[in-house]
Design a protein around this motif. Structure first.
Motif, PDB file in Angstrom:
ATOM      1  N   ARG A   3      13.929  10.077   0.112  1.00 29.98           N
ATOM      2  CA  ARG A   3      12.967   9.511   0.472  1.00 29.98           C
ATOM      3  C   ARG A   3      11.788   9.070   0.923  1.00 29.98           C
ATOM      4  O   ARG A   3      11.445  10.308   0.904  1.00 29.98           O
ATOM      5  CB  ARG A   3      13.949   9.091   2.211  1.00 29.98           C
ATOM      6  CG  ARG A   3      14.090   8.143   3.486  1.00 29.98           C
ATOM      7  CD  ARG A   3      14.462   8.581   4.735  1.00 29.98           C
ATOM      8  NE  ARG A   3      14.280   6.955   5.409  1.00 29.98           N
ATOM      9  CZ  ARG A   3      15.092   6.983   7.131  1.00 29.98           C
ATOM     10  NH1 ARG A   3      15.755   8.024   7.893  1.00 29.98           N
ATOM     11  NH2 ARG A   3      14.666   5.748   7.670  1.00 29.98           N
ATOM     12  N   GLU A   4      11.453   7.766   0.912  1.00 33.31           N
ATOM     13  CA  GLU A   4       9.659   8.162   1.190  1.00 33.31           C
ATOM     14  C   GLU A   4       9.593   9.172   2.702  1.00 33.31           C
ATOM     15  O   GLU A   4       9.539   9.033   3.613  1.00 33.31           O
ATOM     16  CB  GLU A   4       9.200   6.667   1.306  1.00 33.31           C
ATOM     17  CG  GLU A   4       9.498   5.881   2.258  1.00 33.31           C
ATOM     18  CD  GLU A   4       9.069   4.703   1.637  1.00 33.31           C
ATOM     19  OE1 GLU A   4       7.430   4.260   2.423  1.00 33.31           O
ATOM     20  OE2 GLU A   4       9.050   3.701   0.833  1.00 33.31           O
ATOM     21  N   GLY A   7       9.247   7.332   6.140  1.00 34.86           N
ATOM     22  CA  GLY A   7      10.342   6.936   6.251  1.00 34.86           C
ATOM     23  C   GLY A   7      10.996   7.971   7.322  1.00 34.86           C
ATOM     24  O   GLY A   7      11.804   7.723   7.990  1.00 34.86           O
ATOM     25  N   LEU A   8      10.244   9.025   6.536  1.00 34.69           N
ATOM     26  CA  LEU A   8      11.041  10.605   6.471  1.00 34.69           C
ATOM     27  C   LEU A   8      10.616  10.357   8.816  1.00 34.69           C
ATOM     28  O   LEU A   8      11.020  11.093   9.433  1.00 34.69           O
ATOM     29  CB  LEU A   8      10.906  11.323   6.098  1.00 34.69           C
ATOM     30  CG  LEU A   8      12.039  11.589   5.153  1.00 34.69           C
ATOM     31  CD1 LEU A   8      11.107  12.588   4.066  1.00 34.69           C
ATOM     32  CD2 LEU A   8      13.809  11.899   5.959  1.00 34.69           C
TER      33      LEU A   8
END
Length: 238
Positions: A3-4, A7-8
């Motif tokens: 995940r980019e 986003g995290l």
């Protein structure tokens, strides 16, 4: 792990905000209850309130650092991910969790005096339950909290229905609450409340708590659940 980063961080921030409702409800119930710590009815009530924040986070599928101390370790053990990728995931989620919890605390401290639903002393009492211990206790108890959170992450993967997931989350996190074990993310909010409202809880107390609870949580989830579960499953035969 794929995940980019934004986003995290946002998911971790959301989790840090949501988990704050547990300590907040604890302060409200401690204010309204005629009993206190040591009274079985009050202890059970506060432990159940503590679990509410975890229900919001886990059922809502936000990223929580103490879940990934187990889940994210397994692909590394299996050779599908690197330690660098694990460190990236842990770091981004952890920072999001801590900043989200701090934002929630600042919001509550700013607006809650006008609402009058919880006494400031209740926030201080909750914080003291975590910081009034020596450093060895914080680390060892943090391992137990991380161990329980690792078990929660493991068990949740096997639960298919929402009701069963709710029951598992409540059972494990209420156990952490009633044992007063240091969970780094929920405790971040609990102790920060104390820093804001109680002169007896210092920034140094907060720093000691957060560092040792985090280290203990990582060891508990990564070693006592992640490593052991992976070891016995891959050696299951057949």
């Amino acid at each position: 792990m794929d995940r980019e980063w934004s986003g995290l961080v946002l998911s971790g921030f959301s989790a840090g905000l949501d988990i704050g409702f547990g300590p907040l409800l604890m302060a409200v119930f401690l204010t309204l209850s005629e009993g206190g710590y040591g009274d079985i009815g009050t202890e059970l009530l506060l432990a159940s309130a503590y679990a509410v924040g975890f229900i919001f986070v886990i059922i809502g599928r936000s990223e929580l650092f103490t879940e990934h101390t187990t889940l994210a370790v397994m692909p590394v053990l299996d050779g599908q991910a690197t330690l660098r990728e694990l460190g990236r995931l842990w770091g981004l989620v952890y920072v999001g969790n801590i900043v989200g919890g701090a934002a929630f605390t600042a919001l509550v401290v700013t607006m809650f005096p006008s609402l009058g639903v919880a006494d400031p002393e209740a926030f201080g009492t909750i914080a003291h339950k975590l910081v009034d211990h020596d450093l060895d206790w914080l680390f060892v108890a943090g391992i137990l909290a991380g161990w329980l959170m690792g078990l929660l992450a493991w068990l949740i993967t096997a639960a298919q229905e929402t009701v069963s997931r709710l029951l598992i989350i409540w059972l494990v996190t209420a156990s952490i609450g009633i044992l007063h074990l240091p969970h780094s993310i929920a405790g971040n909010v609990e102790v920060l409340f104390g820093v804001f409202v109680s002169p007896e809880v210092s920034v140094l107390d907060y720093a000691k708590f957060l560092s040792l609870a985090t280290l203990g949580n990582a060891v508990g989830g990564g070693v006592f659940v992640g490593l052991l579960k992976y070891g016995h499953v891959t050696r299951g035969g057949g």
